[in-house]
Write an enzyme that holds these catalytic residues in place. Structure first.
Site, mmCIF file in Angstrom:
data_model
loop_
_atom_site.group_PDB
_atom_site.id
_atom_site.type_symbol
_atom_site.label_atom_id
_atom_site.label_comp_id
_atom_site.label_asym_id
_atom_site.label_seq_id
_atom_site.Cartn_x
_atom_site.Cartn_y
_atom_site.Cartn_z
ATOM 1 N N GLY B 40 61.213 -73.392 160.854
ATOM 2 C CA GLY B 40 61.426 -74.033 162.136
ATOM 3 C C GLY B 40 62.892 -74.714 161.987
ATOM 4 N N GLY B 42 64.620 -76.515 164.592
ATOM 5 C CA GLY B 42 65.060 -77.404 165.801
ATOM 6 C C GLY B 42 65.493 -78.536 165.094
ATOM 7 N N GLY B 45 63.809 -79.468 162.175
ATOM 8 C CA GLY B 45 63.796 -78.648 161.016
ATOM 9 C C GLY B 45 65.211 -78.472 160.493
ATOM 10 N NE ARG B 330 59.795 -87.987 180.100
ATOM 11 C CZ ARG B 330 60.238 -87.219 179.248
ATOM 12 N NH1 ARG B 330 59.659 -86.635 178.250
ATOM 13 N NH2 ARG B 330 61.584 -87.061 179.233
ATOM 14 C CG LEU B 441 66.539 -85.057 172.344
ATOM 15 C CD1 LEU B 441 67.841 -85.186 172.944
ATOM 16 C CD2 LEU B 441 66.118 -83.695 171.786
#
Lengths: 218, 574, 246
Positions: B40, B42, B45, B330, B441
């Site tokens: 990965g 992202g 990764g 949320r 993030l």
């Protein structure tokens, strides 16, 4: 030297050469035009003939001539070379293309407009420059030559077409050169665009005025 | 099996420092003798692969896409948290830690979350140094915005493309290491199995998706950074390639799955318009900073929103939560929206949407101001719905967006399989039962840049590794099994496409396992909730599931959670 | 809505491709272009035929995976959108749509509509970053950056690497892509230490990959789904000249 070769070999370097030589040639066009405009003095070509006679006798002009010639060659060879390289970047082209929706015609036809201008240039040089320099007799009047040449419709119209294409070439070429120099940023882009009008519109118009003048028998 | 979270000793502020001092180091000259497989690319990764390579390890990096830059972290819009306290509004590491534990409904490890809050400031430093163009003030300093679930402004952002910019930063760092040769990168590879040899994770089997060939990648440790499993819901905001296969295969090889039920439903998505739709599109939660959420006071009111006068609108979040207003976490925002729609107050053709209105903000700050801040989101909304949100309120509805659950990892981010590390969304660690905005993030990059480079060294330095070649029986066996599986799947020749089956699975998930479970389930839940509360008041735990084989029941393992620093209570955002 | 599709089919890198005609029927105007292709693929799959391969992932216009040349336009006729964001309402009912992969020597076709864009990655690898090791960084707010510069850097950084600029360029030039990165990092003080070597390496790598020269037609700017301005090419040219002569 190695750095220069590397610079020339890079894609951006070659574009810079084309742009730089192009701008120098445009500079020459201005001088050329102003000299030629003497033709319109109402003295049956006296001033123009004198100008044409004196010009080749000045050493500095002869030197510049050589430089100009080299610049021409550099411009044409480099532009043709990049054109050839660019032709090879796509093995298979698209079945449907709509280039008109994304870019102006002038920008896509630089090689074509340039080629026609080049052909014009050869004819033009043969007609005026070569003749006056190497085949001129005692009483050679450049004014007369220009007059007879331009009065002939085939020649006159060919000149007009060439001037149209020159304008076409410069329409893209002028601002494009500044883009390549890295100067066409937000502040300067509008200025370059406006100044461009002098070069792509007024100069070719100025040149075109001569054959028009004689064609229409003023 | 007793789950050992390996939380270091000491007061919470010193745990990470103590741990870094106590763990074994790999000698700088020896690092090049180790190979780490990172799956990965992202945020987690890429940052891990780059950071490990900078340290001197050999890294094999693989991803599903052609290029590392296409990983789905790129789609994160809103921002990244860090308690820099640039706004002088009382932020601190402790407050970020506290907010995250509380926002996670007291189901995250305190020590992990504290570490996350500690390193989050370094992430901003790191990203700025990489050239990430964060939003700035006119004075040239970094700007912050506030985000759902927080009362301070601690969110750094790069327009509505923060994930993209952070990923491109990490991608740059990774590219630099690929260029240096310390990272070998393989694109268009899908991990199909984990190879465990003598109890150690020693590599993976991946399929080259261009040729179809199965390929073996051998390492001394394996790091999975393959994201969440939200696509089990089919209609989610996840990218189509984010399929969860890698962690599932690792789970089948023995890694426990932590808190699989914790999926996050994001409140500000563009509502579903019909059933051909392939995915839902998320709009950044930051919209809630300046948009006001409302529904008509009268159920089934189908008037044009502009024709509904102010007094006939119910700004229900502002009414229910006066201090947080539209910025409640949320889960709260999503649940209330669904409730409103279930009661018939929903708007739009399907009745499954609520309004998010910018009229007041536009009146107050002007259209240009809104355009600068949210222009790309308004454009996106317009392209999808053909509606102009500057003129008429947006319609939003919650959608599955993130999975807090994932493979169980200890404080070192190692799973129950020695040598198998899981970072980013793929692990279960830091968000508890609910992730706060702008924390994904932060966690992905914290794991990749600042946690795994230290903790993996401890394992490498303290473990003996037998030499392994690609023809090792474990690789051969895995290859045979996967080959068989592929053959089986390809020879089904069923009447439905994979997508159609996936869509049905998604519907089942949404109906019975989404924001609200089915009717019978709800009634049952009403009996179970008091019992649960009783249980919860006694102890909170992490539910980590062990895979026992096809057709067999999963076994539940519990990791008790201790709350010494944050007192669990019913979360209040009033 | 109904459409006739002429789609480029090519089995792999080495085989010769051809156009094949498909019908797409009962398409809703709200469907995205890729969802329309999904519908075609569903029918193909049910007939046990090889489905049309196209790259896609996020389907919200940010990952840069998708990219189709649709009836003569990169990412279709709309400005500022990727193929996945393009809705069918922008086409006429009954229209014949020609779908081709990006065509450039530097982007060889892998299968059907999927091309290999790893050349872009190699351009970035050659220098499209700031060399900073993890941890060795100063405090974030120690470098003030004028807001205008930060915003312009962000404009450049918005590039998604989809390759539309190359696809539409008559010379298959990657100047917009490459310059966006050079420009972003040239605008930020952090990038100044390496500005000279960066632009030289990136231009060199771009040439090596077989992308063409820029002839300033500005078609790339028109087709860029993120509307990245050719002003970044201007800045890159300036950086290049500066690197060569200063």
């Amino acid at each position: 030297m190695r750095a220069l070769v590397q610079f020339y070999n890079s894609s951006v370097g070659k574009k810079l050469i084309v742009g730089l030589t192009g701008i120098l040639l445009i500079g020459y066009l201005i001088i050329h035009l102003f000299g030629n405009l003497l033709i319109f003095r109402n003295d049956c070509g006296k001033a123009f003939d004198t100008y044409a006679e004196i010009l080749p006798q000045v050493v500095i002009i002869r030197t510049i001539e050589i430089g100009l010639f080299l610049i021409f060659i550099f411009h044409i060879v480099t532009a043709a070379y990049t054109w050839l390289l660019n032709k090879q970047t796509r093995d298979q082209n698209y079945k449907v293309r709509k280039p008109g929706q994304t870019s102006p015609l002038t920008s896509r036809t630089m090689f074509f407009s340039g080629s026609i201008v080049f052909i014009f240039l050869v004819v033009h040089m043969r007609q005026f420059w070569y003749n006056s320099r190497y085949e001129a007799g005692e009483h050679y009047s450049m004014y007369e030559v220009v007059k007879t040449t331009f009065s002939e419709p085939v020649y006159g119209i060919f000149y007009l077409i060439a001037m149209f294409l020159l304008g076409f070439h410069l329409r893209h070429g002028f601002q494009s050169a500044f883009q390549t120099f890295g100067l066409r940023d937000k502040t300067y882009a509008p200025i370059i665009e406006w100044c461009g009008i002098i070069f792509w519109l007024l100069i070719p118009l100025g040149f075109a005025s001569m054959p028009l003048f004689f064609l229409l028998n003023f | 099996m007793v789950l050992n979270s390996k939380i270091p000793e000491g007061p919470i502020q010193q745990k990470w420092d103590n741990h870094r001092f106590n763990i074994k180091l790999v000698n700088a000259a020896n690092k090049r003798k180790y190979t780490i497989v990172v799956v990965g690319t992202g945020l987690a990764g890429s940052s891990a692969a780059a950071s490990l390579a900078e340290l001197g390890y050999n890294v094999i990096s693989l991803c599903y896409h052609e290029s590392p830059r296409r990983a789905h972290s790129i789609a994160a819009q809103g921002g990244i948290n860090a308690p820099k306290n640039y706004k002088n509004d009382g932020d601190s590491i402790w407050r970020l830690f506290y907010d995250t534990v509380k926002g996670g409904d007291y189901r995250a490890r305190e020590a992990n979350v504290y570490r996350l809050a500690q390193v989050s400031g370094n992430i901003i430093d790191q990203c700025v140094a990489q050239g990430v163009p964060f939003g700035r003030e006119y004075g040239g300093l970094l700007d912050n915005r506030s985000f759902g679930g927080a009362q301070v402004s601690r969110t750094f952002y790069a327009r509505g493309q923060t994930g993209q910019q952070l990923l491109l930063g990490a991608y740059g760092a990774l590219s630099r290491q690929i260029n240096s040769g310390r990272v070998k990168f393989f694109g268009r590879r899908e991990m199909l199995d984990l190879i465990v040899i003598e109890g150690q994770a020693r590599g993976i089997l991946a399929r080259n998706m261009e040729t179809g060939a199965l390929e073996s990648y051998i390492g001394d440790a394996v790091v999975l950074a393959t994201g969440g499993y939200g696509n089990t819901f089919y209609l989610a905001t996840m990218a189509k390639y984010s399929n969860g296969t890698a962690i599932w295969k690792a789970h089948k090889k023995g890694a426990f799955f932590g808190n699989p039920c914790f999926t996050q439903i994001h409140p500000t998505c563009i509502p579903l318009s019909s059933d051909y739709q392939s995915k839902l599109t998320l709009m950044s939660e930051s919209l809630r900073n300046d948009g006001r959420i409302w529904v008509p006071k009268k159920a089934g009111d189908k008037r044009n929103p502009k024709d509904i006068p102010e007094e006939e609108r119910d700004y229900y979040l502002e009414r229910l939560y006066p201090s947080f207003g539209n910025l409640v976490p949320r889960d709260v925002a999503s649940r209330r929206a669904k409730e409103m729609c279930d009661k018939g107050f929903g708007v739009g053709s399907t009745g499954l949407a609520v309004y998010l209105d910018f009229a007041d903000t536009i009146k107050r700050n002007g259209k240009e101001w809104v355009e600068e801040k949210y222009g790309n989101l308004f454009d996106m909304y317009h392209e999808i719905t053909a509606e102009n949100a500057y003129e008429t309120p947006m319609r939003i509805y919650p959608a599955v967006h993130y999975t807090m659950g994932g493979l169980w990892v200890d404080y070192n981010l190692m799973t129950t399989i020695p040598g198998l590390y899981v970072i980013g969304e793929a692990n279960f660690s830091d968000h508890g039962a609910n992730r706060l905005g702008a924390s994904a993030l932060m966690q992905g990059l914290a794991d990749g840049y600042f946690v795994i480079p230290y903790t993996i060294g401890d394992y490498l330095a303290s473990t003996k590794f037998p030499q392994i070649k690609p023809d090792h029986p474990a690789f051969k066996e895995a290859e045979r099994n996967i080959q068989e599986l592929i053959k089986k799947l390809l020879s089904i020749k069923g009447k439905q496409t994979v997508d159609e089956i996936h869509k049905r699975l998604g519907k089942v998930m949404y109906d019975h396992c989404g924001m609200a479970r089915n009717e019978a389930g709800l009634k049952k839940a009403l009996q179970l909730i008091p019992q649960l509360r009783e249980e919860f008041e006694k102890f909170a735990y992490v539910a980590a599931w062990e895979y026992k084989g096809n057709g067999l029941n999963w076994e539940l393992h519990k990791e008790p959670l201790a709350f010494e620093y944050v007192k669990p209570s019913t979360r209040s955002y009033k | 809505m109904n459409f006739t599709l002429k789609i480029w089919r090519q089995h792999d890198r080495n085989s010769k491709g051809k156009f094949v005609e498909y019908k797409a029927s009962d398409i809703s105007p709200d469907m995205s272009f890729l969802e329309m292709l999904d519908a075609v693929n569903r029918d193909l799959a049910k007939k046990n035929e090889d489905i049309i391969a196209f790259d896609h992932d996020c389907r919200e216009g940010i990952c840069g995976s998708c990219g189709l040349y649709i009836s003569g336009r990169a990412h279709g006729p709309q400005r500022g959108v990727t193929t996945c964001e393009l809705r069918m309402r922008h086409f006429h009912d009954g229209e014949t749509i020609v779908v081709e992969p990006w065509r450039a020597k530097a982007f060889p076709v892998i299968k059907d509509l999927i091309v290999d864009r790893t050349a872009f990655d190699r351009v970035i690898q050659s220098g499209g970053y700031i060399s900073v090791d993890t941890g060795s960084t100063p405090e974030a707010s120690s470098i003030p950056i004028p807001k205008a510069n930060a915003e312009e850097a962000m404009d450049a950084a918005a590039c998604i690497g989809c390759g539309a600029c190359v696809a539409v360029c008559k010379n298959s030039s990657a100047m917009l892509f490459m310059s966006a990165k050079v420009s972003q990092l040239a605008l930020l003080p952090q990038g100044h230490a390496e500005r000279k070597i960066r632009v030289q390496r990136m231009v060199h790598q771009m040439d090596k990959e077989g992308f063409g020269h820029c002839s300033n037609t500005y078609a790339c700017e028109q087709e860029c789904p993120k509307k990245i301005s050719v002003a970044h090419i201007t800045r890159m040219n300036r950086e290049f000249i500066r690197a060569a002569f200063w």
